[in-house]
Scaffold this active site. Sequence first.
Site, PDB file in Angstrom:
ATOM      1  N   LYS A  98     -35.430 -53.416  35.732  1.00 37.09           N
ATOM      2  CA  LYS A  98     -34.309 -54.325  35.647  1.00 37.09           C
ATOM      3  C   LYS A  98     -34.742 -55.681  36.190  1.00 37.09           C
ATOM      4  O   LYS A  98     -35.720 -55.707  36.942  1.00 37.09           O
ATOM      5  CB  LYS A  98     -33.103 -53.791  36.405  1.00 37.09           C
ATOM      6  CG  LYS A  98     -33.377 -53.531  37.902  1.00 37.09           C
ATOM      7  CD  LYS A  98     -32.139 -53.523  38.704  1.00 37.09           C
ATOM      8  CE  LYS A  98     -31.877 -54.860  39.310  1.00 37.09           C
ATOM      9  NZ  LYS A  98     -32.661 -55.163  40.518  1.00 37.09           N
ATOM     10  N   HIS A 141     -26.559 -51.831  39.135  1.00 35.99           N
ATOM     11  CA  HIS A 141     -26.332 -50.754  40.105  1.00 35.99           C
ATOM     12  C   HIS A 141     -24.840 -50.505  40.391  1.00 35.99           C
ATOM     13  O   HIS A 141     -24.377 -49.366  40.379  1.00 35.99           O
ATOM     14  CB  HIS A 141     -27.019 -51.069  41.435  1.00 35.99           C
ATOM     15  CG  HIS A 141     -28.497 -51.307  41.317  1.00 35.99           C
ATOM     16  ND1 HIS A 141     -29.299 -50.588  40.470  1.00 35.99           N
ATOM     17  CD2 HIS A 141     -29.327 -52.173  41.954  1.00 35.99           C
ATOM     18  CE1 HIS A 141     -30.560 -50.992  40.593  1.00 35.99           C
ATOM     19  NE2 HIS A 141     -30.596 -51.958  41.482  1.00 35.99           N
ATOM     20  N   HIS A 194     -32.683 -47.708  39.422  1.00 41.75           N
ATOM     21  CA  HIS A 194     -33.096 -46.683  40.386  1.00 41.75           C
ATOM     22  C   HIS A 194     -31.920 -46.070  41.153  1.00 41.75           C
ATOM     23  O   HIS A 194     -32.056 -45.022  41.754  1.00 41.75           O
ATOM     24  CB  HIS A 194     -34.192 -47.211  41.327  1.00 41.75           C
ATOM     25  CG  HIS A 194     -33.685 -48.096  42.417  1.00 41.75           C
ATOM     26  ND1 HIS A 194     -33.486 -49.426  42.252  1.00 41.75           N
ATOM     27  CD2 HIS A 194     -33.337 -47.826  43.703  1.00 41.75           C
ATOM     28  CE1 HIS A 194     -33.034 -49.950  43.383  1.00 41.75           C
ATOM     29  NE2 HIS A 194     -32.935 -48.998  44.289  1.00 41.75           N
ATOM     30  N   LEU A 216     -43.610 -54.223  43.600  1.00 40.48           N
ATOM     31  CA  LEU A 216     -42.954 -52.963  43.218  1.00 40.48           C
ATOM     32  C   LEU A 216     -43.977 -51.826  43.127  1.00 40.48           C
ATOM     33  O   LEU A 216     -43.714 -50.703  43.560  1.00 40.48           O
ATOM     34  CB  LEU A 216     -42.243 -53.140  41.868  1.00 40.48           C
ATOM     35  CG  LEU A 216     -41.456 -51.929  41.397  1.00 40.48           C
ATOM     36  CD1 LEU A 216     -40.176 -51.771  42.209  1.00 40.48           C
ATOM     37  CD2 LEU A 216     -41.117 -51.996  39.922  1.00 40.48           C
ATOM     38  N   GLY A 219     -48.475 -55.143  35.896  1.00 37.74           N
ATOM     39  CA  GLY A 219     -47.972 -55.699  37.166  1.00 37.74           C
ATOM     40  C   GLY A 219     -48.464 -54.856  38.331  1.00 37.74           C
ATOM     41  O   GLY A 219     -47.823 -54.772  39.383  1.00 37.74           O
ATOM     42  N   ALA A 220     -49.662 -54.253  38.151  1.00 36.55           N
ATOM     43  CA  ALA A 220     -50.168 -53.272  39.125  1.00 36.55           C
ATOM     44  C   ALA A 220     -50.598 -53.889  40.454  1.00 36.55           C
ATOM     45  O   ALA A 220     -50.835 -53.158  41.423  1.00 36.55           O
ATOM     46  CB  ALA A 220     -51.334 -52.512  38.511  1.00 36.55           C
ATOM     47  N   ARG A 263     -53.652 -59.542  35.982  1.00 39.00           N
ATOM     48  CA  ARG A 263     -54.637 -60.631  35.886  1.00 39.00           C
ATOM     49  C   ARG A 263     -55.571 -60.640  37.087  1.00 39.00           C
ATOM     50  O   ARG A 263     -56.700 -61.100  37.002  1.00 39.00           O
ATOM     51  CB  ARG A 263     -53.906 -61.980  35.794  1.00 39.00           C
ATOM     52  CG  ARG A 263     -53.053 -62.129  34.557  1.00 39.00           C
ATOM     53  CD  ARG A 263     -52.146 -63.326  34.674  1.00 39.00           C
ATOM     54  NE  ARG A 263     -51.363 -63.244  35.915  1.00 39.00           N
ATOM     55  CZ  ARG A 263     -50.511 -64.161  36.329  1.00 39.00           C
ATOM     56  NH1 ARG A 263     -50.324 -65.253  35.615  1.00 39.00           N
ATOM     57  NH2 ARG A 263     -49.837 -64.010  37.450  1.00 39.00           N
TER      58      ARG A 263
HETATM   59  N1  NDP Z   1     -40.000 -55.476  44.100  1.00 32.72           N
HETATM   60  C1  NDP Z   1     -38.897 -54.746  44.081  1.00 32.72           C
HETATM   61  O1  NDP Z   1     -38.448 -54.193  45.084  1.00 32.72           O
HETATM   62  C2  NDP Z   1     -38.136 -54.570  42.808  1.00 32.72           C
HETATM   63  C3  NDP Z   1     -38.589 -55.144  41.638  1.00 32.72           C
HETATM   64  N2  NDP Z   1     -37.896 -54.943  40.486  1.00 32.72           N
HETATM   65  C4  NDP Z   1     -38.370 -55.545  39.243  1.00 32.72           C
HETATM   66  O2  NDP Z   1     -39.696 -55.091  39.000  1.00 32.72           O
HETATM   67  C5  NDP Z   1     -40.479 -56.112  38.419  1.00 32.72           C
HETATM   68  C6  NDP Z   1     -41.724 -56.317  39.251  1.00 32.72           C
HETATM   69  O3  NDP Z   1     -41.318 -56.726  40.546  1.00 32.72           O
HETATM   70  P1  NDP Z   1     -42.361 -57.209  41.634  1.00 32.72           P
HETATM   71  O4  NDP Z   1     -43.476 -56.244  41.744  1.00 32.72           O
HETATM   72  O5  NDP Z   1     -41.549 -57.530  42.833  1.00 32.72           O
HETATM   73  O6  NDP Z   1     -42.893 -58.549  40.989  1.00 32.72           O
HETATM   74  P2  NDP Z   1     -44.137 -59.441  41.415  1.00 32.72           P
HETATM   75  O7  NDP Z   1     -43.628 -60.835  41.480  1.00 32.72           O
HETATM   76  O8  NDP Z   1     -44.825 -58.878  42.605  1.00 32.72           O
HETATM   77  O9  NDP Z   1     -45.041 -59.357  40.102  1.00 32.72           O
HETATM   78  C7  NDP Z   1     -45.765 -58.204  39.704  1.00 32.72           C
HETATM   79  C8  NDP Z   1     -47.080 -58.619  39.106  1.00 32.72           C
HETATM   80  O10 NDP Z   1     -46.879 -59.255  37.852  1.00 32.72           O
HETATM   81  C9  NDP Z   1     -47.979 -60.127  37.608  1.00 32.72           C
HETATM   82  N3  NDP Z   1     -47.471 -61.446  37.160  1.00 32.72           N
HETATM   83  C10 NDP Z   1     -46.740 -62.307  37.869  1.00 32.72           C
HETATM   84  N4  NDP Z   1     -46.463 -63.402  37.140  1.00 32.72           N
HETATM   85  C11 NDP Z   1     -47.059 -63.226  35.960  1.00 32.72           C
HETATM   86  C12 NDP Z   1     -47.155 -63.995  34.790  1.00 32.72           C
HETATM   87  N5  NDP Z   1     -46.547 -65.184  34.700  1.00 32.72           N
HETATM   88  N6  NDP Z   1     -47.878 -63.534  33.754  1.00 32.72           N
HETATM   89  C13 NDP Z   1     -48.499 -62.342  33.831  1.00 32.72           C
HETATM   90  N7  NDP Z   1     -48.423 -61.548  34.925  1.00 32.72           N
HETATM   91  C14 NDP Z   1     -47.715 -61.987  35.980  1.00 32.72           C
HETATM   92  C15 NDP Z   1     -48.708 -60.318  38.914  1.00 32.72           C
HETATM   93  O11 NDP Z   1     -49.951 -59.653  38.794  1.00 32.72           O
HETATM   94  P3  NDP Z   1     -51.276 -60.439  38.349  1.00 32.72           P
HETATM   95  O12 NDP Z   1     -51.218 -61.783  38.967  1.00 32.72           O
HETATM   96  O13 NDP Z   1     -52.340 -59.560  38.872  1.00 32.72           O
HETATM   97  O14 NDP Z   1     -51.206 -60.479  36.847  1.00 32.72           O
HETATM   98  C16 NDP Z   1     -47.847 -59.604  39.930  1.00 32.72           C
HETATM   99  O15 NDP Z   1     -48.604 -58.944  40.900  1.00 32.72           O
HETATM  100  C17 NDP Z   1     -39.588 -57.349  38.377  1.00 32.72           C
HETATM  101  O16 NDP Z   1     -39.070 -57.489  37.102  1.00 32.72           O
HETATM  102  C18 NDP Z   1     -38.467 -57.053  39.343  1.00 32.72           C
HETATM  103  O17 NDP Z   1     -37.271 -57.633  38.940  1.00 32.72           O
HETATM  104  C19 NDP Z   1     -36.789 -54.150  40.431  1.00 32.72           C
HETATM  105  C20 NDP Z   1     -36.297 -53.542  41.560  1.00 32.72           C
HETATM  106  C21 NDP Z   1     -36.905 -53.723  42.850  1.00 32.72           C
HETATM  107  O1  LIG Z   2     -32.736 -53.299  42.621  1.00 33.75           O
HETATM  108  C1  LIG Z   2     -32.569 -53.714  43.744  1.00 33.75           C
HETATM  109  O2  LIG Z   2     -32.179 -52.859  44.701  1.00 33.75           O
HETATM  110  C2  LIG Z   2     -32.470 -53.124  46.069  1.00 33.75           C
HETATM  111  C3  LIG Z   2     -31.575 -52.193  46.879  1.00 33.75           C
HETATM  112  O3  LIG Z   2     -31.946 -50.873  46.563  1.00 33.75           O
HETATM  113  P1  LIG Z   2     -31.892 -49.722  47.661  1.00 33.75           P
HETATM  114  O4  LIG Z   2     -32.324 -48.508  46.946  1.00 33.75           O
HETATM  115  O5  LIG Z   2     -32.827 -50.137  48.765  1.00 33.75           O
HETATM  116  O6  LIG Z   2     -30.493 -49.671  48.142  1.00 33.75           O
HETATM  117  C4  LIG Z   2     -32.203 -54.567  46.423  1.00 33.75           C
HETATM  118  O7  LIG Z   2     -32.684 -54.829  47.728  1.00 33.75           O
HETATM  119  C5  LIG Z   2     -32.926 -55.463  45.454  1.00 33.75           C
HETATM  120  O8  LIG Z   2     -32.571 -56.826  45.717  1.00 33.75           O
HETATM  121  C6  LIG Z   2     -32.581 -55.139  44.037  1.00 33.75           C
HETATM  122  O9  LIG Z   2     -33.450 -55.851  43.150  1.00 33.75           O
END
Ligand code: NDP
Ligand SMILES: O=C1O[C@H](COP(=O)(O)O)[C@@H](O)[C@H](O)[C@H]1O
Length: 508
Positions: free
Chosen positions: A156, A248, A186, A24, A19-20, A53
């Site tokens: 999560k 959390h 976190h 996140l 998911g690079a 991907r």
């Molecule tokens: N963003 C945040 O602030 C937070 C996120 N999380 C958790 O972290 C995880 C990642 O979050 P986030 O980065 O926001 O997610 P994204 O929706 O940005 O997805 C991350 C990457 O996963 C790849 N991806 C997406 N769909 C698929 C698929 N169907 N099959 C294969 N690869 C796929 C994509 O890369 P590519 O297309 O290059 O394969 C995408 O860039 C989630 O589970 C989220 O719940 C938890 C706390 C906070």
């Molecule tokens: O995991 C999550 O946390 C953030 C809030 O985290 P914080 O460290 O900024 O307080 C929340 O915005 C997000 O929806 C949730 O997935």
Amino acid sequence: MMNNRIYTADKPFVMVIFGASGDLTKRKLMPALYSLFKDNRLPKEFSILGVGRTVYSDSQYRSYILDEIKKFIKEEDQNETWIDAFISHLYYLSIDPAIESEYGLLSCRLEELGGEERPDNVLFYLATPPSLYGVIPLHLKKWKLNTKNSRIIVEKPFGYDLESAQKLNKIYSSVFEERQIYRIDHFLGKETAQNLLAFRFANGIFEPLWNRKYIDYVEVTAVENLGIESRGGFYETAGALRDMVQNHLIQLVALTAMEPPAVFNADNFRNEVVKVYESLTPLNEVDLNEHIVRGQYTASNSKKGYREEKGVNPESRTETYIAMKLGISNWRWSGVPFYIRTGKQMPTKVTEIVVHFKETPHQVFHSADGNEHPMANKLILRLQPNEGIVLKFGMKMPGPGFEIKQVTMDFSYDKLGGVPSGDAYARLIEDCILGDATLFTRSDAVEASWKFFDPVLNYWTNNADAPLYGYPAGTWGPLESEAMMHEHGAEWTNPCKNLTNTDQYCEL
Ligand SMILES: NC(=O)C1=CN([C@@H]2O[C@H](COP(=O)(O)OP(=O)(O)OC[C@H]3O[C@@H](n4cnc5c(N)ncnc54)[C@H](OP(=O)(O)O)[C@@H]3O)[C@@H](O)[C@H]2O)C=CC1
Ligand SMILES: O=C1O[C@H](COP(=O)(O)O)[C@@H](O)[C@H](O)[C@H]1O
């Protein structure tokens, strides 16, 4: 804590981020890794291999991260030389992590990065959508990438409910030993959450008061002043209960309510957390009806309503706010309500725990602010922002008579030089690199938490007309959450006191 660490920084290390190309990775993981690098806290020989991907060459990925990272690291931490040096450790492999046969390429790439042989000290970080959490470990196993010293961090939400969490746990335990699995929450990486443990267990004076005899009720609040931003698709499948409460908020309840571990290590600490989850009083019909308030933000001023957000069903009944009353059935806490709440689009971003002590058994003074009784003592543990601790207590007003006014005694983290700039992710990634699982969630804790919250999810699924209250974006949430507290003669510490137009609140 140091004694919990089993790896040294001398072993060559590779971190693989699935998911690079995602949100996140750029917002949290890369800035955290950069901050560890800059502080010389990464192993001497390390590589970070992004997987996804999206097609990037190594150099394209490096320039992408170079652009992004600058947006997310604090200005005072930006240093061109360090950033360039950090970026030179990044690599990228374009594969679809859902397809098993593509892991052959991953295996080859790891061998290349390890020099002559495939490295063993590898950390896999799953920063993908949760739908891939059950798939990736199995593919790693097929290609024998789950070596003895490998570790895996899973974001999560871990599961969608109890059943799915149990299935995931089974998958993980068929691939890795529990010591290799790091379920990240976190909030536990936050300096101030850890300080709650220090506050409780490094000081003798609070412990005698920390129980049902002296504590009237506890509030746990983690609210934000932003909406769901670009995460509509994810949020629609989660809602506030899965996104914040099941992990959390309940973790903060555990830190507040747990017994002191005999020794501070991963097993003992996590045993005490699980005991709290297992002592949560199961929710009955009355609780489900009356002690849970869910809300959804509606358009207000220039702010969009949840249903207008991108990726959200215009008739969505997903909750963006939840307030609940919990009980803990054990000797320490029986009869003490824990009120918890979280919400998007609130007036401010704040995470805090407020412990309300019981009033004195007999009042001999009057309150200076017109209340019949001086107010009870309160202890506020502020996790963010303005990190610190405040104790509120009554003092005599100067002059004639005995009028009592509530005053505050406060400690601010600034006095200790402030909260360190490396954030929660840096702390947790470093712990994982060094093999310390203390601040990560164990399989039994995840399941115990889902076991407690599953009835809420089932209740909402089976009762389509269970109330979902609208609240205008930028306010403190449904008024019903205040009413829930009044039953105990209590009120939220940051109530919507200045609200004049209550017509804006309606049932959806
Ligand atoms: N963003 C945040 O602030 C937070 C996120 N999380 C958790 O972290 C995880 C990642 O979050 P986030 O980065 O926001 O997610 P994204 O929706 O940005 O997805 C991350 C990457 O996963 C790849 N991806 C997406 N769909 C698929 C698929 N169907 N099959 C294969 N690869 C796929 C994509 O890369 P590519 O297309 O290059 O394969 C995408 O860039 C989630 O589970 C989220 O719940 C938890 C706390 C906070
Ligand atoms: O995991 C999550 O946390 C953030 C809030 O985290 P914080 O460290 O900024 O307080 C929340 O915005 C997000 O929806 C949730 O997935």
